[in-house]
Design an enzyme around this catalytic site. Structure first.
Site, PDB file in Angstrom:
ATOM      1  CG  ASP A  56      -0.303  -0.231   2.513  1.00 41.57           C
ATOM      2  OD1 ASP A  56      -0.784  -1.074   3.282  1.00 41.57           O
ATOM      3  OD2 ASP A  56       0.714   0.440   2.795  1.00 41.57           O
ATOM      4  CG  ASP A  58       0.485   4.808   4.020  1.00 38.31           C
ATOM      5  OD1 ASP A  58      -0.605   4.482   3.519  1.00 38.31           O
ATOM      6  OD2 ASP A  58       1.025   4.159   4.935  1.00 38.31           O
ATOM      7  CG  ASP A 135       8.161   2.320  13.328  1.00 33.54           C
ATOM      8  OD1 ASP A 135       8.443   2.875  12.230  1.00 33.54           O
ATOM      9  OD2 ASP A 135       7.421   1.323  13.396  1.00 33.54           O
TER      10      ASP A 135
HETATM   11  P1  ATP Z   1       4.076  -2.730   6.121  1.00 29.94           P
HETATM   12  O1  ATP Z   1       3.019  -1.915   5.424  1.00 29.94           O
HETATM   13  O2  ATP Z   1       5.028  -3.432   5.245  1.00 29.94           O
HETATM   14  O3  ATP Z   1       3.509  -3.585   7.170  1.00 29.94           O
HETATM   15  P2  ATP Z   1       4.824  -0.182   7.184  1.00 29.94           P
HETATM   16  O4  ATP Z   1       6.125   0.314   7.722  1.00 29.94           O
HETATM   17  O5  ATP Z   1       4.274   0.517   5.990  1.00 29.94           O
HETATM   18  O6  ATP Z   1       5.005  -1.715   6.919  1.00 29.94           O
HETATM   19  P3  ATP Z   1       2.382   0.579   8.487  1.00 29.94           P
HETATM   20  O7  ATP Z   1       1.720  -0.055   9.652  1.00 29.94           O
HETATM   21  O8  ATP Z   1       1.706   0.589   7.160  1.00 29.94           O
HETATM   22  O9  ATP Z   1       3.804  -0.155   8.348  1.00 29.94           O
HETATM   23  O10 ATP Z   1       2.779   2.049   8.930  1.00 29.94           O
HETATM   24  C1  ATP Z   1       3.101   3.081   8.010  1.00 29.94           C
HETATM   25  C2  ATP Z   1       4.158   3.987   8.608  1.00 29.94           C
HETATM   26  O11 ATP Z   1       3.690   4.598   9.828  1.00 29.94           O
HETATM   27  C3  ATP Z   1       5.451   3.270   9.014  1.00 29.94           C
HETATM   28  O12 ATP Z   1       6.329   3.117   7.932  1.00 29.94           O
HETATM   29  C4  ATP Z   1       5.994   4.199  10.098  1.00 29.94           C
HETATM   30  O13 ATP Z   1       6.646   5.296   9.513  1.00 29.94           O
HETATM   31  C5  ATP Z   1       4.732   4.694  10.786  1.00 29.94           C
HETATM   32  N1  ATP Z   1       4.393   3.834  11.945  1.00 29.94           N
HETATM   33  C6  ATP Z   1       3.588   2.757  11.937  1.00 29.94           C
HETATM   34  N2  ATP Z   1       3.513   2.206  13.151  1.00 29.94           N
HETATM   35  C7  ATP Z   1       4.267   2.964  13.953  1.00 29.94           C
HETATM   36  C8  ATP Z   1       4.594   2.926  15.344  1.00 29.94           C
HETATM   37  N3  ATP Z   1       4.116   1.969  16.131  1.00 29.94           N
HETATM   38  N4  ATP Z   1       5.412   3.883  15.841  1.00 29.94           N
HETATM   39  C9  ATP Z   1       5.892   4.863  15.045  1.00 29.94           C
HETATM   40  N5  ATP Z   1       5.637   4.937  13.731  1.00 29.94           N
HETATM   41  C10 ATP Z   1       4.837   4.019  13.184  1.00 29.94           C
HETATM   42 MG    MG Z   2       2.389   0.166   5.059  1.00 36.66          MG
END
Ligand code: ATP
Ligand code: MG
Length: 425
Positions: A56, A58, A135
């Site tokens: 996805d 963002d 994070d």
């Molecule tokens: P994936 O989509 O592959 O699971 P992702 O890193 O995109 O990994 P998401 O849950 O979609 O994870 O979160 C999008 C973004 O939001 C992350 O890349 C990070 O920058 C931020 N984020 C998500 N969860 C947290 C958290 N618990 N603490 C701080 N930042 C976060």
């Molecule tokens: Mg993501």
């Protein structure tokens, strides 16, 4: 913390617009044309640099949610205190977030608790502030649609190239703010084949029990992402290595530790490897079957205890299944629509040794899942070879629907792609 902006120009990186969803590009261009800054951000930029197709996309911008809504007809605002815009293109949703300050756990409205956990987060901020509240450094990269460069405020670009997960700021503090970040460290390193930097990994073992403070529903979501995204074996081994398995599934961890033959562990790993193979082949996977695998050692352990107390077999099986389910759901909120079939998979296992009323058993809605489960047990210990051969013979001689881990659950029960689950609204 080094917060010097480094700009990686288009000729210095490999992120191509061809790999970005056309809908995400549409959103980025529209924001840009309206005079706002517009960046692709987070996991998508990380994955693109690492050569993985993101699930996805963002977007981050300096436009407020109301300004975003004014630009897109297909836009809805979600969230109460912190508003996010969802721009909807059929089944694809592009999430557009206004830059914000302070920490976030991705689960919505936050405010700070006595023990350091962040419980509210609703302040718009600058792009620099937006970067440091994320994070891992790899998750804090911004792809600028204005000139196709990548903006890096904390060294994330070198970490992705070096294939490292590194916490932004002091790792222990950030885990205390949001313990789920420990699971994210393991999950993302497993998914990407990255290492976890030493000072990011070091605090996890001693802080692992903080996970019990996280919302059980969030832990369930995180489990689906850990185990149903195609890297379940690596995730499981990572959880074990960092002491997180013993917190998430304590009875499974104890049963594995005391099982000297290693058969239980082989069974679990075979089950997870099977799940990974199904994901790779785009076949459906079921949370019920997954949790039946993960908690089978716990179930066996509980069953042995109850039988040791002289309880009759059938009664002990039901009690063991209930006990394991109760303990699990105190930590991980497995919904009943998955825990009931999970229990059934266990409770049907003795039925294979009976070899009677075979037609009726084969017609049982959970036969296929229970039989797949028996085959996993056979892979780990030879005891069940006779039963597997017997039922394979019978089953292959009959007309039956195509293979599936849970034939009867239908489309509605297939898990949504775990990545699309957002709990921010
Ligand atoms: P994936 O989509 O592959 O699971 P992702 O890193 O995109 O990994 P998401 O849950 O979609 O994870 O979160 C999008 C973004 O939001 C992350 O890349 C990070 O920058 C931020 N984020 C998500 N969860 C947290 C958290 N618990 N603490 C701080 N930042 C976060
Ligand atoms: Mg993501």
């Amino acid at each position: 913390m080094n917060q010097q902006l480094r700009i990686i120009t288009r000729d210095q990186h490999t992120v191509s617009r061809k790999a970005i969803s056309p809908n995400a590009l549409r959103v980025l261009y529209r924001l840009h044309e309206a005079g706002h800054s517009a960046f692709l951000v987070g996991g998508a930029v990380r994955d693109l640099i690492a050569g993985i197709q993101p699930k996805d996309f963002d977007v981050a911008t300096d436009a407020t949610p109301e300004q975003v809504r004014a630009l897109f007809r297909n836009c809805r605002l979600i969230g109460r205190r912190f508003r996010l815009a969802h721009v909807v293109f059929g089944r694809e949703i592009i999430e557009v977030a206004t830059f914000r300050a302070s920490s976030d756990d991705g689960s919505g409205d936050r405010e700070v608790h006595d023990d350091g956990r962040v419980l509210r987060d609703n302040v718009y901020g600058s792009i620099e502030e937006d970067a440091v509240r994320r994070d891992f450094t790899a998750n804090a990269l911004y792809y600028n649609i204005a000139d196709f460069s990548i903006h890096d405020y904390i060294g994330g670009f070198d970490d992705v190239i070096g294939r490292r997960m590194r916490m932004i700021g002091d790792a222990e503090t950030r885990y205390r703010e949001d313990p789920v970040r420990m699971l994210r460290a393991v999950r993302l390193s497993s998914k990407l084949g990255f290492t976890i930097a030493d000072d990011t990994a070091a605090p996890i073992a001693s802080l692992a029990s903080l996970l019990l403070q996280a919302a059980p529903a969030r832990l369930f979501d995180e489990c689906l992402k850990l185990f149903l995204s195609g890297h379940a074996v690596a995730s499981f081994e990572g959880l074990e290595r960092h002491g997180l398995l013993a917190v998430l599934f304590p009875e499974t961890a104890k049963a594995l530790a005391s099982n000297r033959s290693g058969a239980l562990r082989r069974m679990v790993i075979a089950g997870l490897a099977g799940t990974d193979a199904r994901v790779a082949a785009d076949e459906p996977v079921s949370p019920a079957f997954l949790f039946a695998v993960l908690l089978w050692p716990a179930y066996c352990r509980s069953l042995a205890q109850l039988e040791g107390q002289g309880m009759h077999a059938a009664e002990a099986q039901r009690r063991a299944a209930d006990r394991v389910t109760l303990h699990l759901t105190q930590v991980v909120a497995l919904p009943r629509r998955f825990s009931l079939p999970m229990q059934e998979i266990w409770l049907l296992q003795p039925r294979f040794a009976q070899r009677k009323r075979t037609g009726r058993f084969i017609a049982h809605p959970r036969f296929r899942a229970a039989f797949d489960f028996l085959k996993l047990r056979e892979r780990a210990s030879p005891n069940h070879a006779g039963d597997v051969a017997y039922w394979t013979d019978l089953y292959s001689g009959m007309p039956h629907p195509p293979e599936s881990q849970d034939d009867d659950e239908g489309g509605e029960e297939q898990p949504r792609s775990p990545r699309r689950r957002r709990r921010r609204s």
